[in-house]
Scaffold this motif. Structure first.
Motif, PDB file in Angstrom:
ATOM      1  N   THR A 257       0.819  -1.211   0.000  1.00 28.13           N
ATOM      2  CA  THR A 257       0.000   0.000   0.000  1.00 28.13           C
ATOM      3  C   THR A 257       0.851   1.259   0.000  1.00 28.13           C
ATOM      4  O   THR A 257       1.905   1.312   0.653  1.00 28.13           O
ATOM      5  CB  THR A 257      -0.941   0.040   1.223  1.00 28.13           C
TER       6      THR A 257
ATOM      7  N   SER B 162      -8.263   2.608  11.482  1.00 30.52           N
ATOM      8  CA  SER B 162      -8.087   2.241  10.088  1.00 30.52           C
ATOM      9  C   SER B 162      -9.088   1.170   9.701  1.00 30.52           C
ATOM     10  O   SER B 162      -9.389   0.271  10.493  1.00 30.52           O
ATOM     11  CB  SER B 162      -6.670   1.726   9.841  1.00 30.52           C
TER      12      SER B 162
ATOM     13  N   ASN C 204      -5.687  -0.584   5.199  1.00 32.77           N
ATOM     14  CA  ASN C 204      -4.324  -0.351   4.726  1.00 32.77           C
ATOM     15  C   ASN C 204      -3.514   0.602   5.591  1.00 32.77           C
ATOM     16  O   ASN C 204      -2.301   0.424   5.755  1.00 32.77           O
ATOM     17  CB  ASN C 204      -4.346   0.153   3.275  1.00 32.77           C
TER      18      ASN C 204
ATOM     19  N   LYS D  72      -6.825  -8.060   6.037  1.00 34.01           N
ATOM     20  CA  LYS D  72      -6.038  -6.892   6.432  1.00 34.01           C
ATOM     21  C   LYS D  72      -5.715  -6.903   7.919  1.00 34.01           C
ATOM     22  O   LYS D  72      -4.616  -6.507   8.324  1.00 34.01           O
ATOM     23  CB  LYS D  72      -6.762  -5.612   6.020  1.00 34.01           C
TER      24      LYS D  72
ATOM     25  N   ASP E 284     -13.516  -1.514   2.168  1.00 30.52           N
ATOM     26  CA  ASP E 284     -12.482  -1.898   3.134  1.00 30.52           C
ATOM     27  C   ASP E 284     -11.250  -1.012   3.001  1.00 30.52           C
ATOM     28  O   ASP E 284     -10.425  -0.945   3.914  1.00 30.52           O
ATOM     29  CB  ASP E 284     -12.108  -3.372   2.991  1.00 30.52           C
ATOM     30  N   SER E 285     -11.109  -0.318   1.853  1.00 31.94           N
ATOM     31  CA  SER E 285     -10.027   0.646   1.672  1.00 31.94           C
ATOM     32  C   SER E 285     -10.561   2.063   1.530  1.00 31.94           C
ATOM     33  O   SER E 285     -10.000   3.008   2.076  1.00 31.94           O
ATOM     34  CB  SER E 285      -9.199   0.307   0.430  1.00 31.94           C
TER      35      SER E 285
ATOM     36  N   GLU F 188      -6.286  -5.038  -4.820  1.00 32.15           N
ATOM     37  CA  GLU F 188      -7.571  -5.016  -4.127  1.00 32.15           C
ATOM     38  C   GLU F 188      -8.546  -4.153  -4.926  1.00 32.15           C
ATOM     39  O   GLU F 188      -8.134  -3.447  -5.864  1.00 32.15           O
ATOM     40  CB  GLU F 188      -7.384  -4.478  -2.723  1.00 32.15           C
TER      41      GLU F 188
ATOM     42  N   GLY G 177      -3.040  -0.341  -4.091  1.00 27.21           N
ATOM     43  CA  GLY G 177      -2.997  -1.321  -3.014  1.00 27.21           C
ATOM     44  C   GLY G 177      -3.203  -2.743  -3.490  1.00 27.21           C
ATOM     45  O   GLY G 177      -3.899  -2.992  -4.477  1.00 27.21           O
TER      46      GLY G 177
ATOM     47  N   THR H 217      -5.424  -8.053  -0.461  1.00 27.52           N
ATOM     48  CA  THR H 217      -6.682  -8.690  -0.809  1.00 27.52           C
ATOM     49  C   THR H 217      -6.577 -10.189  -0.636  1.00 27.52           C
ATOM     50  O   THR H 217      -5.473 -10.748  -0.577  1.00 27.52           O
ATOM     51  CB  THR H 217      -7.068  -8.350  -2.256  1.00 27.52           C
TER      52      THR H 217
END
Length: 314
Positions: A56, A80, A83, A111, A231-232, A277, A306, A309
């Motif tokens: 990342t 977070s 990442n 993650k 998720d990111s 990802e 990133g 995944t």
């Protein structure tokens, strides 16, 4: 626009970050190729930032912040969705600091496992990033720890901006740069690095358009987050730094559907054997779906940001 709580960032801040980061991060390569768009092949340059340490771009900002940490700093706390926690855990492990990451209940298990692998303490709190962030702020104060922010901290944004300086060295001319937006740290950093002569386009899922909504409103606003890339790109509000930078440097926003992101991710694997990802594929989705059409003769830079995944989902 809300009153700024942070100092305004300039190219000099990004150049300072590059000096500090030498020996700590990778200068990631650029790959010249074509991406299949709705009207045929589109020439692009892929900035392979998913090959960065920790998978990342956020490692850049975390190292930049920690390398400027006050003397005596021993522990770090941050919130977070994924990442940023991985990046902070990795950077803290290298610097010999303890790291606590507060994650929402929806955090990706892949993650979280990566955070654990770098020695981080992981605490679950709340169902959204905003709730996790509030708890992380309280926890940092209680423990007397250094508090990092996933995207809205000057050192974090300046570190991410080194991606822009690398692009400037690696490609000719001033092509547009497309990068995914969550809280906006990456596009803000690149925009500061490239300055008024740069053209930066933030690519966002339709279900998480924080920058898009903010530019329309003229200020950061809360949005509902519902995306395959949450998720990111799970921030529900653009960062104040990203808002100010986007207005100063005319950063644009382009929306893409979740279906387009999924297709772009699968395309990168099928055609190039690149594992990213969903957030990492968002900028490619803008080209492939036709949401962004380059001008004649342009070869845009597309940042793959990133790679954290579950490969089984490909």
């Amino acid at each position: 626009m809300a009153t700024r709580r942070f100092k305004r960032l300039y190219r000099s801040d990004v150049r300072q970050a590059r000096r500090l980061l030498r020996g700590h991060v990778r200068k990631t390569p650029v790959f010249h190729t074509d991406i299949l768009g709705p009207r045929g092949p589109v020439p692009v340059m892929l900035k392979l930032e998913h090959l960065q340490h920790g998978g990342t771009f956020k490692v850049r900002g975390c190292f930049n912040a920690l390398l400027q940490a006050p003397a005596g700093t021993r522990s770090v706390v941050l919130a977070s969705a994924g990442n940023a926690g991985i990046a902070a855990a990795l950077a803290c492990a290298v610097r010999g600091l303890s790291c606590t990451v507060v994650v929402p209940e929806s955090a990706s298990h892949t993650k979280v496992a990566a955070m654990w692998s770098h020695g981080a303490e992981v605490l679950w709190h709340g169902t959204t990033y905003a709730e996790a962030h509030q708890y992380a702020t309280e926890l940092a104060a209680e423990r007397g720890a250094m508090r990092l922010h996933a995207y809205d901290l000057p050192a974090i944004v300046a570190g991410a901006g080194v991606v822009g300086l690398e692009i400037e060295e690696q490609v000719r001319g001033r092509p547009p740069v497309l990068a995914a937006v969550g809280g906006g740290g990456l596009v803000a950093g690149i925009a500061v690095a490239l300055g008024l002569r740069g053209r930066v386009i933030g690519v966002e899922p339709e279900g998480a358009g924080t920058l898009h909504a903010a530019l329309a409103a003229g200020r950061p606003v809360d949005v509902d987050v519902d995306s395959v890339a949450s998720d990111s790109l799970g921030a529900n509000r653009i960062g104040e730094i990203a808002m100010e930078v986007s207005q100063r440097y005319a950063v644009r926003s382009t929306l893409v559907s979740d279906d387009a992101i999924v297709m772009a991710r699968e395309y990168l694997w099928r055609e190039f054997r690149l594992v990213v990802e969903p957030a990492g594929a968002a900028a490619v989705a803008a080209i492939q779906s036709g949401a962004y059409v380059p001008m004649a003769g342009e070869r845009p830079v597309v940042v793959l940001c990133g790679a954290n995944t579950d490969v089984a989902t490909l």
